[in-house]
Design an enzyme around this catalytic site. Sequence first.
Site, PDB file in Angstrom:
ATOM      1  N   SER A  16       0.841  -1.206   0.000  1.00 25.00           N
ATOM      2  CA  SER A  16       0.000   0.000   0.000  1.00 25.00           C
ATOM      3  C   SER A  16       0.868   1.244   0.000  1.00 25.00           C
ATOM      4  CB  SER A  16      -0.910   0.013   1.227  1.00 25.00           C
ATOM      5  OG  SER A  16      -1.513   1.287   1.333  1.00 25.00           O
ATOM      6  N   HIS A  39      -1.271  -1.347  -4.209  1.00 24.36           N
ATOM      7  CA  HIS A  39      -2.529  -0.936  -3.571  1.00 24.36           C
ATOM      8  C   HIS A  39      -2.547   0.580  -3.395  1.00 24.36           C
ATOM      9  CE1 HIS A  39      -6.065  -1.843  -1.026  1.00 24.36           C
ATOM     10  NE2 HIS A  39      -5.630  -0.901  -0.217  1.00 24.36           N
ATOM     11  N   ASP A  41      -4.744   3.665  -1.982  1.00 22.93           N
ATOM     12  CA  ASP A  41      -5.848   4.046  -1.101  1.00 22.93           C
ATOM     13  C   ASP A  41      -6.348   5.435  -1.444  1.00 22.93           C
ATOM     14  OD1 ASP A  41      -6.117   1.797   0.753  1.00 22.93           O
ATOM     15  OD2 ASP A  41      -4.080   2.308   1.370  1.00 22.93           O
ATOM     16  N   MET A  43      -8.911   8.235  -0.452  1.00 25.26           N
ATOM     17  CA  MET A  43      -9.745   8.656   0.695  1.00 25.26           C
ATOM     18  C   MET A  43     -10.198  10.091   0.483  1.00 25.26           C
ATOM     19  SD  MET A  43      -7.574   7.195   3.912  1.00 25.26           S
ATOM     20  CE  MET A  43      -6.621   5.677   3.819  1.00 25.26           C
ATOM     21  N   HIS A  72      -8.373   1.155  -3.964  1.00 23.24           N
ATOM     22  CA  HIS A  72      -9.288   0.940  -2.846  1.00 23.24           C
ATOM     23  C   HIS A  72      -9.956   2.272  -2.544  1.00 23.24           C
ATOM     24  CE1 HIS A  72      -9.632  -0.070   1.759  1.00 23.24           C
ATOM     25  NE2 HIS A  72     -10.800   0.014   1.178  1.00 23.24           N
ATOM     26  N   MET A  74     -12.108   4.601  -0.632  1.00 26.54           N
ATOM     27  CA  MET A  74     -12.776   4.869   0.648  1.00 26.54           C
ATOM     28  C   MET A  74     -13.415   6.243   0.519  1.00 26.54           C
ATOM     29  SD  MET A  74      -9.780   3.302   3.006  1.00 26.54           S
ATOM     30  CE  MET A  74      -8.654   3.370   1.614  1.00 26.54           C
ATOM     31  N   MET A 143     -11.762  -5.672   5.348  1.00 25.77           N
ATOM     32  CA  MET A 143     -10.917  -4.763   6.139  1.00 25.77           C
ATOM     33  C   MET A 143     -10.578  -5.412   7.472  1.00 25.77           C
ATOM     34  SD  MET A 143     -10.207  -2.154   4.342  1.00 25.77           S
ATOM     35  CE  MET A 143      -9.265  -1.339   5.633  1.00 25.77           C
ATOM     36  N   GLY A 148      -8.945   4.075   6.985  1.00 22.73           N
ATOM     37  CA  GLY A 148      -8.596   5.490   7.179  1.00 22.73           C
ATOM     38  C   GLY A 148      -7.116   5.745   7.370  1.00 22.73           C
ATOM     39  N   PHE A 149      -6.448   4.829   8.049  1.00 24.34           N
ATOM     40  CA  PHE A 149      -5.049   5.090   8.380  1.00 24.34           C
ATOM     41  C   PHE A 149      -4.219   3.814   8.313  1.00 24.34           C
ATOM     42  CE2 PHE A 149      -7.676   8.234  10.438  1.00 24.34           C
ATOM     43  CZ  PHE A 149      -7.053   9.419  10.058  1.00 24.34           C
ATOM     44  N   GLY A 150      -2.946   3.980   7.966  1.00 30.13           N
ATOM     45  CA  GLY A 150      -2.017   2.866   8.017  1.00 30.13           C
ATOM     46  C   GLY A 150      -1.512   2.669   9.441  1.00 30.13           C
ATOM     47  N   ASP A 181      -6.812  -6.324   4.305  1.00 34.77           N
ATOM     48  CA  ASP A 181      -6.161  -5.018   4.290  1.00 34.77           C
ATOM     49  C   ASP A 181      -6.186  -4.419   5.689  1.00 34.77           C
ATOM     50  OD1 ASP A 181      -5.216  -2.484   3.733  1.00 34.77           O
ATOM     51  OD2 ASP A 181      -6.942  -1.867   2.521  1.00 34.77           O
ATOM     52  N   GLY A 182      -4.980  -4.230   6.239  1.00 33.47           N
ATOM     53  CA  GLY A 182      -4.846  -3.551   7.519  1.00 33.47           C
ATOM     54  C   GLY A 182      -4.121  -4.392   8.541  1.00 33.47           C
ATOM     55  N   GLY A 183      -2.968  -3.886   8.971  1.00 37.78           N
ATOM     56  CA  GLY A 183      -2.227  -4.563  10.029  1.00 37.78           C
ATOM     57  C   GLY A 183      -1.569  -5.861   9.610  1.00 37.78           C
ATOM     58  N   SER A 204       2.655  -0.427   6.065  1.00 37.54           N
ATOM     59  CA  SER A 204       3.816  -0.157   6.915  1.00 37.54           C
ATOM     60  C   SER A 204       4.801  -1.327   6.932  1.00 37.54           C
ATOM     61  CB  SER A 204       3.370   0.223   8.334  1.00 37.54           C
ATOM     62  OG  SER A 204       2.327  -0.595   8.769  1.00 37.54           O
TER      63      SER A 204
HETATM   64  C1  DX5 Z   1      -6.262   1.705   5.592  1.00 35.13           C
HETATM   65  C2  DX5 Z   1      -5.851   1.348   4.195  1.00 35.13           C
HETATM   66  C3  DX5 Z   1      -4.773   0.352   4.122  1.00 35.13           C
HETATM   67  C4  DX5 Z   1      -3.459   0.782   4.768  1.00 35.13           C
HETATM   68  C5  DX5 Z   1      -2.828  -0.442   5.347  1.00 35.13           C
HETATM   69  O1  DX5 Z   1      -7.489   2.310   5.559  1.00 35.13           O
HETATM   70  O2  DX5 Z   1      -6.949   0.815   3.477  1.00 35.13           O
HETATM   71  O3  DX5 Z   1      -4.540  -0.052   2.783  1.00 35.13           O
HETATM   72  O4  DX5 Z   1      -2.568   1.381   3.887  1.00 35.13           O
HETATM   73  O5  DX5 Z   1      -1.694  -0.065   6.045  1.00 35.13           O
HETATM   74  P1  DX5 Z   1      -1.003  -1.051   7.105  1.00 35.13           P
HETATM   75  O6  DX5 Z   1      -0.550  -2.244   6.330  1.00 35.13           O
HETATM   76  O7  DX5 Z   1       0.112  -0.231   7.657  1.00 35.13           O
HETATM   77  O8  DX5 Z   1      -2.056  -1.400   8.109  1.00 35.13           O
HETATM   78 ZN    ZN Z   2      -6.534  -0.069   1.512  1.00 40.50          ZN
END
Ligand code: DX5
Ligand code: ZN
Length: 230
Positions: A16, A39, A41, A43, A72, A74, A143, A148-150, A181-183, A204
């Site tokens: 991402s 990927h 994002d 937003m 993606h 959002m 999700m 919203g955030f990485g 997607d996420g974490g 990340s």
């Molecule tokens: C969050 C995004 C993700 C984000 C994932 O809303 O949709 O794609 O970039 O970041 P990590 O892998 O750091 O959770």
């Molecule tokens: Zn995403």
Amino acid sequence: MTTAEPGHAEPMIAPSILSADFARLADEADAVGNADWLHVDVMDAHFVPNLTLGLPVVKSLHRATDLPLDCHLMIDDPDRWAPDYAQAGAANVTFHVEAARDAAATARAIRAAGALAGLSVKPATPLEPYLELLREFDTLLVMTVEPGFGGQRFMADVLPKVRLARDHVRSGHLRLFVEVDGGIDEDTIVAAAEAGADVFVAGSAVYDAGEPGRAVDALRAVARRAMRAH
Ligand code: DX5
Ligand code: ZN
């Protein structure tokens, strides 16, 4: 890079760029040239409380990299905007079921514009009501954090949705990529792969690593082992 079909047995890694340096996106894409999808994002500061990038950046990125772009969205009103991302060159365009008015029509418009169509569900959104709708889609994005955030913590309690989707793919009812997607990192990717995911977004864990390309290979190797063991 793989040009895979849904249901194939190989894991796909989608770094991402939310965690990349936005002033050097072409270089950051090059740094993960061994990935399967990139990927992106999008937003809008309405559907989620964060603001990132839109169509002009996607168009430029498409010119700057050979990687298939996994957009993606959002955003509010994806029915209006999603097909434009397909036209801008995205390989897969995913929007949120919570924001859509006519998700089936929007999926058809995305496909007509030449991209795969993806549907995403937030952590609190159940999957059961959408199992028929998903027949119109190529990708399900589950999700594993609040969008919203990485850099947030992986929510293992959403994995039953991944399992449910995989069951429907195995039975032949659905034909989908099952994306998380996420974490996602080298630890959490194991549980996601065992639950049945086959596309793994990582922000990340890839871009905060010293060598993003090596992080992609490492994630793929761990996911492959977990998928084979299952
Ligand atoms: C969050 C995004 C993700 C984000 C994932 O809303 O949709 O794609 O970039 O970041 P990590 O892998 O750091 O959770
Ligand atoms: Zn995403």
